[in-house]
Design a protein around this motif. Structure first.
Motif, short mmCIF file in Angstrom:
data_model
loop_
_atom_site.label_atom_id
_atom_site.label_comp_id
_atom_site.label_asym_id
_atom_site.label_seq_id
_atom_site.Cartn_x
_atom_site.Cartn_y
_atom_site.Cartn_z
N LYS A 25 55.07 105.82 15.47
CA LYS A 25 56.09 105.46 16.98
C LYS A 25 56.98 104.59 16.44
O LYS A 25 58.62 104.22 17.12
CB LYS A 25 55.31 105.49 17.81
N ALA A 81 59.63 104.55 13.98
CA ALA A 81 60.76 104.95 14.00
C ALA A 81 61.98 104.80 15.30
O ALA A 81 62.97 105.08 14.70
CB ALA A 81 60.56 106.94 14.90
N ARG A 82 60.58 104.52 16.06
CA ARG A 82 61.98 103.58 16.61
C ARG A 82 62.64 102.08 16.48
O ARG A 82 63.54 101.84 16.70
CB ARG A 82 60.87 102.97 18.20
N GLU A 83 62.18 101.48 15.67
CA GLU A 83 62.65 100.39 14.86
C GLU A 83 63.89 101.10 13.93
O GLU A 83 64.92 100.66 14.22
CB GLU A 83 61.78 99.88 14.02
N GLY A 84 63.89 102.40 13.46
CA GLY A 84 64.61 102.53 12.80
C GLY A 84 65.78 103.65 13.39
O GLY A 84 66.89 104.06 12.89
N LYS A 85 65.39 104.13 14.66
CA LYS A 85 66.39 104.86 15.33
C LYS A 85 67.85 103.35 15.92
O LYS A 85 68.68 103.50 16.20
CB LYS A 85 65.92 105.16 16.63
N LEU A 86 67.24 102.19 16.20
CA LEU A 86 67.44 101.34 16.09
C LEU A 86 68.29 101.14 15.67
O LEU A 86 69.50 100.52 16.06
CB LEU A 86 66.79 99.97 17.31
N ALA A 103 69.70 102.48 13.31
CA ALA A 103 70.61 103.48 12.62
C ALA A 103 71.70 103.43 13.30
O ALA A 103 73.09 103.34 13.57
CB ALA A 103 70.09 104.83 13.11
N GLY A 104 71.34 102.78 15.11
CA GLY A 104 72.62 102.70 16.00
C GLY A 104 73.19 101.59 16.25
O GLY A 104 74.66 101.54 16.39
#
Length: 68
Positions: free
Chosen positions: A25, A28-33, A35-36
């Motif tokens: 998790k 995944a959170r770091e990857g979303k950040l 990408a943003g």
């Protein structure tokens, strides 16, 4: 007297599974950040350049024309 149980001791496996889930998790959170941040970097650069031009050129020009 020693008690014998037919239930397996899975406490260690539960802890390992919880640690793996937490790590997944977090990744995944770091990857979303990330990408943003990549998606908004050009827009942010453009906004920053416009504000810099406003502060360096336009406001002093208005002040000079107004007589300050």
């Amino acid at each position: 007297m020693v008690q014998i149980s037919n239930k397996p001791n899975i406490g260690g496996m539960k802890t390992a599974a919880d640690d793996a889930e937490y790590s997944a998790k977090l990744l995944a959170r770091e990857g979303k950040l990330f990408a943003g941040l990549l998606a908004t970097r050009f827009k942010g650069f453009a906004y920053g350049a416009c504000i810099a031009i406003l502060l360096i050129v336009i406001i002093p020009l208005i002040a000079k024309l107004a007589g300050f």
